[in-house]
Design a protein around this motif. Structure first.
Motif, PDB file in Angstrom:
ATOM      1  N   THR A  51       0.820  -1.201   0.000  1.00  0.00           N
ATOM      2  CA  THR A  51       0.000   0.000   0.000  1.00  0.00           C
ATOM      3  C   THR A  51       0.859   1.257   0.000  1.00  0.00           C
ATOM      4  OG1 THR A  51      -0.148   0.032   2.423  1.00  0.00           O
ATOM      5  CG2 THR A  51      -1.892  -1.133   1.219  1.00  0.00           C
ATOM      6  N   LEU A  52       0.264   2.304  -0.546  1.00  0.00           N
ATOM      7  CA  LEU A  52       0.842   3.638  -0.560  1.00  0.00           C
ATOM      8  C   LEU A  52      -0.191   4.562   0.084  1.00  0.00           C
ATOM      9  CD1 LEU A  52       3.459   4.969  -1.911  1.00  0.00           C
ATOM     10  CD2 LEU A  52       1.866   5.805  -3.644  1.00  0.00           C
ATOM     11  N   THR A  53       0.182   5.258   1.152  1.00  0.00           N
ATOM     12  CA  THR A  53      -0.732   6.165   1.835  1.00  0.00           C
ATOM     13  C   THR A  53      -0.470   7.595   1.367  1.00  0.00           C
ATOM     14  OG1 THR A  53      -0.797   4.712   3.768  1.00  0.00           O
ATOM     15  CG2 THR A  53      -1.556   6.978   4.069  1.00  0.00           C
ATOM     16  N   VAL A  54      -1.500   8.231   0.825  1.00  0.00           N
ATOM     17  CA  VAL A  54      -1.377   9.559   0.216  1.00  0.00           C
ATOM     18  C   VAL A  54      -2.109  10.584   1.092  1.00  0.00           C
ATOM     19  CG1 VAL A  54      -1.831  10.932  -1.845  1.00  0.00           C
ATOM     20  CG2 VAL A  54      -1.315   8.490  -2.069  1.00  0.00           C
ATOM     21  N   PRO A  55      -1.385  11.524   1.731  1.00  0.00           N
ATOM     22  CA  PRO A  55      -2.052  12.536   2.557  1.00  0.00           C
ATOM     23  C   PRO A  55      -2.390  13.794   1.758  1.00  0.00           C
ATOM     24  CG  PRO A  55       0.303  12.680   2.849  1.00  0.00           C
ATOM     25  CD  PRO A  55       0.076  11.593   1.827  1.00  0.00           C
ATOM     26  N   TRP A  56      -3.325  14.575   2.264  1.00  0.00           N
ATOM     27  CA  TRP A  56      -3.632  15.869   1.666  1.00  0.00           C
ATOM     28  C   TRP A  56      -4.233  16.813   2.700  1.00  0.00           C
ATOM     29  CZ3 TRP A  56      -6.566  11.538   0.026  1.00  0.00           C
ATOM     30  CH2 TRP A  56      -7.869  11.476   0.516  1.00  0.00           C
ATOM     31  N   ILE A  57      -4.183  18.092   2.394  1.00  0.00           N
ATOM     32  CA  ILE A  57      -4.869  19.115   3.162  1.00  0.00           C
ATOM     33  C   ILE A  57      -5.576  20.022   2.163  1.00  0.00           C
ATOM     34  CG2 ILE A  57      -2.762  20.530   3.297  1.00  0.00           C
ATOM     35  CD1 ILE A  57      -3.879  21.559   6.005  1.00  0.00           C
ATOM     36  N   THR A  58      -6.861  20.236   2.347  1.00  0.00           N
ATOM     37  CA  THR A  58      -7.658  20.922   1.331  1.00  0.00           C
ATOM     38  C   THR A  58      -7.553  22.438   1.396  1.00  0.00           C
ATOM     39  OG1 THR A  58      -9.614  20.902   2.776  1.00  0.00           O
ATOM     40  CG2 THR A  58      -9.302  19.022   1.250  1.00  0.00           C
ATOM     41  N   ASN A  59      -7.379  23.024   2.602  1.00  0.00           N
ATOM     42  CA  ASN A  59      -7.325  24.485   2.739  1.00  0.00           C
ATOM     43  C   ASN A  59      -8.536  25.158   2.098  1.00  0.00           C
ATOM     44  OD1 ASN A  59      -4.830  24.596   4.090  1.00  0.00           O
ATOM     45  ND2 ASN A  59      -3.722  24.381   2.146  1.00  0.00           N
ATOM     46  N   GLY A  60      -9.690  24.543   2.305  1.00  0.00           N
ATOM     47  CA  GLY A  60     -10.921  25.142   1.807  1.00  0.00           C
ATOM     48  C   GLY A  60     -11.295  24.741   0.404  1.00  0.00           C
ATOM     49  N   ALA A  61     -10.389  24.122  -0.343  1.00  0.00           N
ATOM     50  CA  ALA A  61     -10.680  23.669  -1.700  1.00  0.00           C
ATOM     51  C   ALA A  61     -10.272  22.208  -1.808  1.00  0.00           C
ATOM     52  CB  ALA A  61      -9.920  24.506  -2.726  1.00  0.00           C
ATOM     53  N   PRO A  62     -10.982  21.419  -2.597  1.00  0.00           N
ATOM     54  CA  PRO A  62     -10.627  19.995  -2.710  1.00  0.00           C
ATOM     55  C   PRO A  62      -9.233  19.807  -3.294  1.00  0.00           C
ATOM     56  CG  PRO A  62     -12.228  20.620  -4.387  1.00  0.00           C
ATOM     57  CD  PRO A  62     -12.116  21.785  -3.450  1.00  0.00           C
ATOM     58  N   GLY A  63      -8.422  18.962  -2.667  1.00  0.00           N
ATOM     59  CA  GLY A  63      -7.085  18.692  -3.162  1.00  0.00           C
ATOM     60  C   GLY A  63      -7.123  17.831  -4.408  1.00  0.00           C
ATOM     61  N   HIS A  64      -6.022  17.874  -5.150  1.00  0.00           N
ATOM     62  CA  HIS A  64      -5.968  17.094  -6.391  1.00  0.00           C
ATOM     63  C   HIS A  64      -6.089  15.605  -6.108  1.00  0.00           C
ATOM     64  CE1 HIS A  64      -4.671  15.962 -10.456  1.00  0.00           C
ATOM     65  NE2 HIS A  64      -4.014  14.996  -9.853  1.00  0.00           N
ATOM     66  N   TYR A  65      -5.295  15.088  -5.169  1.00  0.00           N
ATOM     67  CA  TYR A  65      -5.270  13.646  -4.944  1.00  0.00           C
ATOM     68  C   TYR A  65      -6.500  13.149  -4.209  1.00  0.00           C
ATOM     69  CZ  TYR A  65      -0.435  14.190  -6.382  1.00  0.00           C
ATOM     70  OH  TYR A  65       0.688  14.485  -7.101  1.00  0.00           O
ATOM     71  N   ALA A  66      -7.165  14.027  -3.466  1.00  0.00           N
ATOM     72  CA  ALA A  66      -8.378  13.612  -2.765  1.00  0.00           C
ATOM     73  C   ALA A  66      -9.441  13.118  -3.731  1.00  0.00           C
ATOM     74  CB  ALA A  66      -8.922  14.776  -1.937  1.00  0.00           C
ATOM     75  N   ARG A  67      -9.434  13.650  -4.930  1.00  0.00           N
ATOM     76  CA  ARG A  67     -10.447  13.282  -5.920  1.00  0.00           C
ATOM     77  C   ARG A  67     -10.318  11.812  -6.340  1.00  0.00           C
ATOM     78  NH1 ARG A  67     -12.092  18.552  -8.212  1.00  0.00           N
ATOM     79  NH2 ARG A  67     -10.663  20.115  -7.347  1.00  0.00           N
ATOM     80  N   TRP A  68      -9.117  11.227  -6.190  1.00  0.00           N
ATOM     81  CA  TRP A  68      -8.919   9.833  -6.565  1.00  0.00           C
ATOM     82  C   TRP A  68      -9.753   8.880  -5.721  1.00  0.00           C
ATOM     83  CZ3 TRP A  68      -2.831   9.346  -6.857  1.00  0.00           C
ATOM     84  CH2 TRP A  68      -2.358  10.066  -7.965  1.00  0.00           C
ATOM     85  N   PHE A  69     -10.076   9.300  -4.501  1.00  0.00           N
ATOM     86  CA  PHE A  69     -10.589   8.354  -3.510  1.00  0.00           C
ATOM     87  C   PHE A  69     -12.062   8.547  -3.155  1.00  0.00           C
ATOM     88  CE2 PHE A  69      -6.039   9.007  -2.860  1.00  0.00           C
ATOM     89  CZ  PHE A  69      -5.575   7.710  -2.883  1.00  0.00           C
ATOM     90  N   HIS A  70     -12.686   9.638  -3.588  1.00  0.00           N
ATOM     91  CA  HIS A  70     -14.044   9.920  -3.145  1.00  0.00           C
ATOM     92  C   HIS A  70     -15.106   9.108  -3.882  1.00  0.00           C
ATOM     93  CE1 HIS A  70     -12.441  13.414  -0.918  1.00  0.00           C
ATOM     94  NE2 HIS A  70     -13.555  13.312  -0.234  1.00  0.00           N
ATOM     95  N   GLY A  71     -14.788   8.587  -5.042  1.00  0.00           N
ATOM     96  CA  GLY A  71     -15.754   7.774  -5.766  1.00  0.00           C
ATOM     97  C   GLY A  71     -16.674   8.593  -6.643  1.00  0.00           C
ATOM     98  N   PRO A  72     -17.445   7.913  -7.521  1.00  0.00           N
ATOM     99  CA  PRO A  72     -18.268   8.621  -8.508  1.00  0.00           C
ATOM    100  C   PRO A  72     -19.465   9.349  -7.916  1.00  0.00           C
ATOM    101  CG  PRO A  72     -18.673   6.253  -8.610  1.00  0.00           C
ATOM    102  CD  PRO A  72     -17.524   6.447  -7.673  1.00  0.00           C
ATOM    103  N   GLY A  73     -19.831   9.050  -6.661  1.00  0.00           N
ATOM    104  CA  GLY A  73     -21.018   9.676  -6.074  1.00  0.00           C
ATOM    105  C   GLY A  73     -20.779  11.068  -5.523  1.00  0.00           C
ATOM    106  N   VAL A  74     -19.531  11.502  -5.462  1.00  0.00           N
ATOM    107  CA  VAL A  74     -19.212  12.811  -4.886  1.00  0.00           C
ATOM    108  C   VAL A  74     -19.030  13.828  -6.008  1.00  0.00           C
ATOM    109  CG1 VAL A  74     -17.559  14.116  -3.492  1.00  0.00           C
ATOM    110  CG2 VAL A  74     -18.137  11.750  -2.879  1.00  0.00           C
ATOM    111  N   GLN A  75     -19.700  14.973  -5.886  1.00  0.00           N
ATOM    112  CA  GLN A  75     -19.591  16.045  -6.860  1.00  0.00           C
ATOM    113  C   GLN A  75     -18.682  17.147  -6.316  1.00  0.00           C
ATOM    114  OE1 GLN A  75     -20.887  16.265  -9.983  1.00  0.00           O
ATOM    115  NE2 GLN A  75     -21.673  14.182  -9.786  1.00  0.00           N
ATOM    116  N   PHE A  76     -17.830  17.688  -7.179  1.00  0.00           N
ATOM    117  CA  PHE A  76     -16.945  18.791  -6.814  1.00  0.00           C
ATOM    118  C   PHE A  76     -17.393  20.037  -7.580  1.00  0.00           C
ATOM    119  CE2 PHE A  76     -14.576  14.974  -5.953  1.00  0.00           C
ATOM    120  CZ  PHE A  76     -13.937  15.240  -4.754  1.00  0.00           C
ATOM    121  N   GLY A  77     -17.645  21.110  -6.824  1.00  0.00           N
ATOM    122  CA  GLY A  77     -18.191  22.318  -7.432  1.00  0.00           C
ATOM    123  C   GLY A  77     -17.291  22.974  -8.445  1.00  0.00           C
ATOM    124  N   ASP A  78     -15.972  22.759  -8.331  1.00  0.00           N
ATOM    125  CA  ASP A  78     -15.063  23.403  -9.276  1.00  0.00           C
ATOM    126  C   ASP A  78     -14.829  22.568 -10.530  1.00  0.00           C
ATOM    127  OD1 ASP A  78     -13.685  21.380  -8.046  1.00  0.00           O
ATOM    128  OD2 ASP A  78     -11.817  22.513  -7.790  1.00  0.00           O
TER     129      ASP A  78
END
Length: 452
Positions: A51-78
């Motif tokens: 396994t590879l563990t990928v961290p992120w911090i959004t700072n109010g906006a969705p991070g690039h790598y976070a999008r890999w893991f949320h799945g097709p049911g999550v919508q991003f406003g940007d």
């Protein structure tokens, strides 16, 4: 200097570019996209997965790598139409730290944790293969694969060591001369250029003041145009499966190495020094478990390369039945009833195919009974069995129906075990006869598995 030495003495990481279960590595990963940020990460082998563990911090906006893991049911406003960013883990990732590089192949999301209000999150990538020391992001296909399959050397009977013993005038051993030279590879199949490659290495340890000579026979495939891992592994597994049948024991891989011709060994100036066979870590193949020395129903010398090619053809033609039989080795400690069902499904499929091969129409072949299908296999066994086959055919049918149908009583455990052993032996003898093992060899060896 004292501070550096103190820190080094406390280092609990690897000492080389390796993946040791339970020893994490902290470094950076790259996804092959120059527009995405470099990110620190944790690579580890848990003993069950890589396994590879990928961290992120959004700072109010969705991070690039976070999008890999949320799945097709999550919508991003940007990015409502999902056209600006990637939403899946790339097939390959490269990890790099002070010990070297690791290319991860077959990467998939394996979950995430996200604290919405703090902005911190992390996702977990699971990789099928980790290629140690690789420096190319093209390892989704490969030119070569080598596998070490403990037990193969003994079955094949090829050695890289020639021994010459010298005794004194009293007959006591005086000296042993060792000559190390690997014989030529044994060609098994033109498909994937499958060979058995004898190999040896000499290791000198100053720590223990010892010298070790290790020899083995490697399974190797190598092609000019890179092919998928599955293509290579299928060829290697054909050797492994035949070894399973010969010993009736599950064999696994202890080590594997992979080659891409566009990722060679290079010198300090970047010049080509030759092929680079990089070590592979994976849980996608059956792993090796140490066992006692095996007995074989037949050995490689009894069939040769032509016998192996017959096996490859047999494996394809009777795949449905043989797959059911060989699946036993992927869970060899399963329930007795499971093994009995698997072997009976094998007889059903083998007998049906034999009926078709013999000229019977599909309708007539489909309507044959289990006993008739078993008898078709039994009729092609090249030796006389040491038990009453008429009684066994009835017991095999009764045991199969007793396990399969809930309205029937389960057979006695001892009877099921005896029947299962005979089922296994009959199919093994049928396979051996089909690939060219002489009846005399089978007659001499089969008593190790079923008596009386």
């Amino acid at each position: 200097m004292a501070l550096a030495e103190s820190a080094a003495s406390r280092d609990t990481g690897p000492v080389t570019n390796d993946l040791t279960p339970g020893v994490p590595r902290i470094g950076w990963f790259f996804d092959g996209d120059p527009t995405t940020p470099d990110t620190s990460t944790l690579l580890q082998d848990s003993g069950e997965q890589i396994t590879l563990t990928v961290p992120w911090i959004t700072n109010g906006a969705p991070g690039h790598y976070a999008r890999w893991f949320h799945g097709p049911g999550v919508q991003f406003g940007d990015d409502l139409d999902r056209s600006r960013y990637s939403y899946e883990v790339p097939e390959q990732l490269m990890f790099r730290d002070v010990y070297g590089t690791v290319v991860l192949v077959g990467c998939r999301s394996a979950g995430m944790r996200d604290q919405m209000f703090s902005g911190f999150g992390q996702g977990v990538v699971r990789a099928q293969f980790a290629v140690l020391g690789a420096k190319s992001m093209k390892y989704d296909t490969i030119n070569g694969l080598r596998s070490q399959l403990p037990g193969l050397s003994e079955w094949v009977g090829i050695s890289s060591i020639e021994r010459n013993y010298r005794s004194d005038e009293h007959g006591r051993l005086k000296a042993v001369d060792l000559h190390l030279e690997s014989p030529m590879p044994v060609n098994l199949s033109r498909s994937m250029n499958l060979v058995l490659r004898p190999n040896y290495r000499v290791e000198r340890s100053s720590a223990t003041d010892t010298t070790e000579i290790r020899e083995t026979v490697l399974v190797e495939t190598r092609v000019k145009a890179a092919r998928s891992w599955l293509d290579h592994l299928s060829a290697h597994n054909a050797v492994r499966d035949l070894l399973d049948v010969a010993a009736w024991s599950p064999f696994g891989y202890s080590s594997q190495w992979v080659l891409r011709e566009d990722d060679p060994e290079r010198d300090a100036a970047g010049g080509h020094r030759g092929d680079k066979w990089s070590s592979v870590r994976t849980y996608a193949v059956r792993s090796y478990e140490q066992r006692a020395r095996q007995r074989f129903l037949f050995e490689f010398d009894d069939i040769g390369s032509e016998g192996f090619r017959r096996w490859a053809r047999l494996r394809r033609h009777f795949a449905r039945g043989l797959n059911a039989l060989l699946s036993h080795f992927d869970h060899p400690r399963s329930a007795l009833e499971t093994g009995l069902i698997e072997s009976s499904i094998c007889f059903e499929a083998l007998g049906y195919q034999l009926a078709l091969d013999g000229g019977l129409g599909k309708s007539a072949a489909r309507n044959e009974s289990y006993r008739e299908r078993v008898q078709r296999v039994l009729d092609e066994v090249p030796v006389t069995l040491r038990f009453d086959t008429d009684v066994w055919v009835k017991e095999s049918a009764d045991a199969y129906n007793g396990v399969k149908h809930a309205n029937r009583d389960l057979p006695d455990v001892d009877l099921m075990l005896s029947t299962l052993r005979k089922n296994w032996l009959v199919v093994r003898l049928w396979i051996a006869g089909k690939i060219g093992v002489s009846p005399s060899v089978l007659q001499a060896n089969m008593h190790w598995w079923v008596e009386g």
